[in-house]
Design a protein around this motif. Structure first.
Motif, PDB file in Angstrom:
ATOM      1  N   PHE A 109      52.775  28.440  37.120  1.00  0.00           N
ATOM      2  CA  PHE A 109      54.089  28.059  36.602  1.00  0.00           C
ATOM      3  C   PHE A 109      54.242  28.452  35.131  1.00  0.00           C
ATOM      4  O   PHE A 109      55.307  28.897  34.708  1.00  0.00           O
ATOM      5  CB  PHE A 109      54.327  26.557  36.771  1.00  0.00           C
ATOM      6  CG  PHE A 109      54.445  26.121  38.201  1.00  0.00           C
ATOM      7  CD1 PHE A 109      55.390  26.677  39.051  1.00  0.00           C
ATOM      8  CD2 PHE A 109      53.605  25.152  38.716  1.00  0.00           C
ATOM      9  CE1 PHE A 109      55.509  26.282  40.371  1.00  0.00           C
ATOM     10  CE2 PHE A 109      53.713  24.744  40.043  1.00  0.00           C
ATOM     11  CZ  PHE A 109      54.663  25.315  40.868  1.00  0.00           C
ATOM     12  N   ILE A 110      53.198  28.276  34.343  1.00  0.00           N
ATOM     13  CA  ILE A 110      53.248  28.575  32.911  1.00  0.00           C
ATOM     14  C   ILE A 110      53.502  30.061  32.666  1.00  0.00           C
ATOM     15  O   ILE A 110      54.211  30.431  31.735  1.00  0.00           O
ATOM     16  CB  ILE A 110      51.934  28.146  32.215  1.00  0.00           C
ATOM     17  CG1 ILE A 110      51.825  26.632  32.185  1.00  0.00           C
ATOM     18  CG2 ILE A 110      51.854  28.701  30.800  1.00  0.00           C
ATOM     19  CD1 ILE A 110      50.499  26.118  31.670  1.00  0.00           C
ATOM     20  N   GLU A 111      52.922  30.904  33.499  1.00  0.00           N
ATOM     21  CA  GLU A 111      53.036  32.349  33.281  1.00  0.00           C
ATOM     22  C   GLU A 111      54.476  32.840  33.322  1.00  0.00           C
ATOM     23  O   GLU A 111      54.773  33.928  32.817  1.00  0.00           O
ATOM     24  CB  GLU A 111      52.157  33.101  34.287  1.00  0.00           C
ATOM     25  CG  GLU A 111      50.682  32.914  33.969  1.00  0.00           C
ATOM     26  CD  GLU A 111      49.742  33.486  35.014  1.00  0.00           C
ATOM     27  OE1 GLU A 111      50.195  33.836  36.124  1.00  0.00           O
ATOM     28  OE2 GLU A 111      48.543  33.557  34.714  1.00  0.00           O
ATOM     29  N   ASP A 112      55.376  32.038  33.863  1.00  0.00           N
ATOM     30  CA  ASP A 112      56.791  32.401  33.880  1.00  0.00           C
ATOM     31  C   ASP A 112      57.419  32.366  32.485  1.00  0.00           C
ATOM     32  O   ASP A 112      58.432  33.017  32.244  1.00  0.00           O
ATOM     33  CB  ASP A 112      57.592  31.457  34.793  1.00  0.00           C
ATOM     34  CG  ASP A 112      57.351  31.720  36.271  1.00  0.00           C
ATOM     35  OD1 ASP A 112      56.698  32.726  36.599  1.00  0.00           O
ATOM     36  OD2 ASP A 112      57.817  30.909  37.086  1.00  0.00           O
ATOM     37  N   PHE A 113      56.830  31.590  31.570  1.00  0.00           N
ATOM     38  CA  PHE A 113      57.474  31.450  30.261  1.00  0.00           C
ATOM     39  C   PHE A 113      56.520  31.446  29.066  1.00  0.00           C
ATOM     40  O   PHE A 113      56.968  31.383  27.918  1.00  0.00           O
ATOM     41  CB  PHE A 113      58.362  30.197  30.232  1.00  0.00           C
ATOM     42  CG  PHE A 113      57.625  28.892  30.372  1.00  0.00           C
ATOM     43  CD1 PHE A 113      57.289  28.135  29.261  1.00  0.00           C
ATOM     44  CD2 PHE A 113      57.283  28.409  31.629  1.00  0.00           C
ATOM     45  CE1 PHE A 113      56.625  26.933  29.387  1.00  0.00           C
ATOM     46  CE2 PHE A 113      56.617  27.201  31.765  1.00  0.00           C
ATOM     47  CZ  PHE A 113      56.288  26.465  30.642  1.00  0.00           C
ATOM     48  N   VAL A 114      55.197  31.523  29.303  1.00  0.00           N
ATOM     49  CA  VAL A 114      54.238  31.565  28.200  1.00  0.00           C
ATOM     50  C   VAL A 114      53.255  32.708  28.453  1.00  0.00           C
ATOM     51  O   VAL A 114      52.718  32.825  29.559  1.00  0.00           O
ATOM     52  CB  VAL A 114      53.458  30.227  28.082  1.00  0.00           C
ATOM     53  CG1 VAL A 114      52.390  30.312  27.002  1.00  0.00           C
ATOM     54  CG2 VAL A 114      54.397  29.068  27.805  1.00  0.00           C
ATOM     55  N   THR A 115      53.012  33.521  27.436  1.00  0.00           N
ATOM     56  CA  THR A 115      52.073  34.636  27.603  1.00  0.00           C
ATOM     57  C   THR A 115      50.768  34.409  26.850  1.00  0.00           C
ATOM     58  O   THR A 115      49.730  34.946  27.229  1.00  0.00           O
ATOM     59  CB  THR A 115      52.700  35.962  27.114  1.00  0.00           C
ATOM     60  OG1 THR A 115      53.133  35.795  25.772  1.00  0.00           O
ATOM     61  CG2 THR A 115      53.871  36.365  27.996  1.00  0.00           C
ATOM     62  N   ASP A 116      50.785  33.608  25.808  1.00  0.00           N
ATOM     63  CA  ASP A 116      49.608  33.368  24.980  1.00  0.00           C
ATOM     64  C   ASP A 116      48.608  32.455  25.699  1.00  0.00           C
ATOM     65  O   ASP A 116      48.960  31.344  26.111  1.00  0.00           O
ATOM     66  CB  ASP A 116      50.042  32.737  23.654  1.00  0.00           C
ATOM     67  CG  ASP A 116      48.873  32.455  22.739  1.00  0.00           C
ATOM     68  OD1 ASP A 116      48.183  33.423  22.347  1.00  0.00           O
ATOM     69  OD2 ASP A 116      48.645  31.267  22.437  1.00  0.00           O
ATOM     70  N   ASP A 117      47.361  32.919  25.849  1.00  0.00           N
ATOM     71  CA  ASP A 117      46.338  32.157  26.562  1.00  0.00           C
ATOM     72  C   ASP A 117      46.024  30.816  25.901  1.00  0.00           C
ATOM     73  O   ASP A 117      45.804  29.817  26.582  1.00  0.00           O
ATOM     74  CB  ASP A 117      45.052  32.974  26.707  1.00  0.00           C
ATOM     75  CG  ASP A 117      45.188  34.106  27.706  1.00  0.00           C
ATOM     76  OD1 ASP A 117      46.086  34.021  28.571  1.00  0.00           O
ATOM     77  OD2 ASP A 117      44.398  35.070  27.638  1.00  0.00           O
ATOM     78  N   GLU A 118      46.010  30.797  24.583  1.00  0.00           N
ATOM     79  CA  GLU A 118      45.743  29.545  23.870  1.00  0.00           C
ATOM     80  C   GLU A 118      46.859  28.531  24.133  1.00  0.00           C
ATOM     81  O   GLU A 118      46.602  27.350  24.340  1.00  0.00           O
ATOM     82  CB  GLU A 118      45.611  29.826  22.371  1.00  0.00           C
ATOM     83  CG  GLU A 118      45.144  28.629  21.578  1.00  0.00           C
ATOM     84  CD  GLU A 118      44.940  28.966  20.112  1.00  0.00           C
ATOM     85  OE1 GLU A 118      45.532  28.272  19.261  1.00  0.00           O
ATOM     86  OE2 GLU A 118      44.191  29.932  19.828  1.00  0.00           O
ATOM     87  N   ALA A 119      48.086  29.000  24.134  1.00  0.00           N
ATOM     88  CA  ALA A 119      49.225  28.116  24.411  1.00  0.00           C
ATOM     89  C   ALA A 119      49.163  27.592  25.848  1.00  0.00           C
ATOM     90  O   ALA A 119      49.440  26.410  26.094  1.00  0.00           O
ATOM     91  CB  ALA A 119      50.536  28.849  24.172  1.00  0.00           C
TER      92      ALA A 119
END
Length: 184
Positions: free
Chosen positions: A130-140
């Motif tokens: 789900f996160i990959e839809d709107f966040v690209t930074d691994d730390e975030a």
């Protein structure tokens, strides 16, 4: 008297879960389970070498049921809406199964069994989709998943023991506000 041939690992686990749900996370002793199953305590040792072994099996079942609940209720969601839904499902599941949740936390803390870590990794993987839809930074991504898990655990434990009962704001409202802060 229940015979050994009538017992099973699953029957013992289910009985332990019933006892935990009726009492508290630490109440499923071999003595109580044997009484409820109408068998001798020694018969349980054929299936579980000790109480820690039984608690691990109960915790594995708990995480399996949580996985199934998430897969069922979060189907069709994506992005932030999916993460919000996962967090709500985990919170509701944890509160509904409070004593089991506390046992799972305790067992996760002391167990070196890989299945517990694998359950957490499965949950993290679902959240990452789900996160990959709107966040690209691994730390975030890592910060968000940790924040959601910590929020859910904190909510379940604190609500479960009554610390979050305040007329100023409803428990669910403060949960959603904090969840929104994690996701922004």
């Amino acid at each position: 008297m229940t015979q050994k041939r009538d017992l099973s690992e699953d029957k013992i686990i289910q009985t332990a879960i019933e006892i935990i749900n009726e009492n508290n996370y630490d109440s499923a002793t071999f003595k109580r389970i044997a009484e409820k199953l109408n068998c001798k305590t020694q018969a349980l040792y054929f299936y579980f070498k000790n109480r820690d072994d039984l608690n691990l099996a109960v915790t594995q079942k708990y995480f399996g049921e949580l996985d199934n609940q998430i897969k069922t209720e979060c189907l069709g969601y994506s992005g932030k809406d999916g993460l919000i839904k996962i967090a709500k499902v985990m919170r509701e599941f944890g509160l509904k199964n409070l004593s089991l949740s506390l046992l799972a936390l305790k067992t996760s803390e002391i167990s070196e069994d890989k299945s517990i870590g694998e359950a957490v990794l499965r949950l993290k993987a679902i959240m990452y989709t789900f996160i990959e839809d709107f966040v690209t930074d691994d730390e975030a991504k890592l910060t968000i998943t940790r924040g959601i898990r910590a929020l859910v655990i904190g909510e379940v434990v604190n609500e479960g023991i009554g610390w979050f009962h305040n007329p100023l704001i409803k428990n669910t409202d403060s949960f959603e506000i904090n969840l929104g802060k994690i996701l922004n």
